[in-house]
Design an enzyme around this catalytic site. Structure first.
Site, short mmCIF file in Angstrom:
data_model
loop_
_atom_site.label_atom_id
_atom_site.label_comp_id
_atom_site.label_asym_id
_atom_site.label_seq_id
_atom_site.Cartn_x
_atom_site.Cartn_y
_atom_site.Cartn_z
N LYS A 87 0.85 -1.20 0.00
CA LYS A 87 0.00 0.00 0.00
C LYS A 87 0.89 1.25 0.00
CE LYS A 87 -4.23 1.42 2.41
NZ LYS A 87 -5.01 1.21 3.64
O1 G3P Z 1 -9.43 2.52 4.50
C1 G3P Z 1 -9.05 3.78 4.96
C2 G3P Z 1 -9.58 3.95 6.32
O2 G3P Z 1 -8.87 3.20 7.26
C3 G3P Z 1 -9.78 5.34 6.74
O3 G3P Z 1 -10.99 5.32 7.36
O4 G3P Z 1 -12.71 6.11 8.86
O5 G3P Z 1 -10.31 6.77 9.24
O6 G3P Z 1 -11.60 7.73 7.34
P1 G3P Z 1 -11.43 6.55 8.25
#
Ligand code: G3P
Length: 218
Positions: A87
């Site tokens: 990634k």
């Molecule tokens: O897949 C990306 C994720 O981990 C981010 O999610 O909820 O932190 O915006 P969030």
């Protein structure tokens, strides 16, 4: 549409895998830190543990932001297990690294994507997966789902092979909307996957069936 779980928590990964619908896992440095996984050796062992649970597609993120560092880290990560997808952040050096890994046949997930322009660049570089963060766009009162529609349309027109991996998916409705918008993959918390099960008429209907069966058989 494939289902990935967006966590480094082994119990949640096992629970999703047991459900029989899991296609992969995404992690990031914040999710690893949340589980208290620190130090190169522990991180490596944690990825091994995840790979032992799921069938394929375990995204492991590089920490380096320079080209050489990303190559070095990405190659180390890829050696852990054939299920690993490297990634890489959507930055200039990241695009160069994605191209490098693409040429070597190592799968990549281009992360922190917030625009169609970035999506085009990642596809040109040969990214296997592209991660637009829809929840974080919604957080700014823009429309994250609109971006999935736009990228899906562009990739269709241009014939790009890169798979749209909708990320920062926060709830079950996001999953349904991603399926409508043409996402190839969603990555989300376990709660969002389990939320797809819920409907009161299912619960009411099942209770009635069981009550009728009991009455007829008593
Ligand atoms: O897949 C990306 C994720 O981990 C981010 O999610 O909820 O932190 O915006 P969030």
């Amino acid at each position: 549409m494939k289902f990935f779980i967006d966590t480094a928590n082994l119990d949640q990964i096992r629970e999703a895998q047991d459900l029989g619908v899991l296609d992969g896992v995404t992690t990031n440095p914040s999710l690893m830190a949340k589980e208290g996984i620190t130090g190169a050796e522990n991180v490596k062992n944690h990825y091994k543990a995840i790979c032992n649970i799921v069938d394929d597609n375990v995204s492991a993120e590089v920490i380096a932001t320079d080209y050489e560092g990303m190559i070095r880290e990405g190659e180390e990560l890829a050696k852990i297990d054939p299920k690993i997808v490297v990634k890489i952040p959507m930055i200039k050096e990241g695009i160069k690294a994605i191209k490098y890994f693409s040429n070597k046949g190592i799968r990549t997930n281009c992360t922190l994507v917030f625009s169609a322009g970035q999506a085009i660049l990642a596809a040109k570089a040969g990214a296997t997966f592209l991660s637009p963060f829809i929840g974080r766009i919604d957080d700014m009162s823009w429309d994250g789902m609109e971006l999935i529609h736009q990228i899906s349309s562009i990739y269709g027109i241009q014939g790009y092979d890169t798979q749209i991996l909708a990320a920062s998916v926060r709830n079950s409705l996001h999953i349904v909307k991603c399926a409508e918008a043409g996402a190839d993959v969603v990555t989300c918390p376990l709660s969002a996957i389990l939320g797809l099960l819920k409907h009161p008429l299912t619960d009411i209907g099942l209770a009635q069936f069981l009550a009728d069966h009991k009455k007829a058989n008593s």
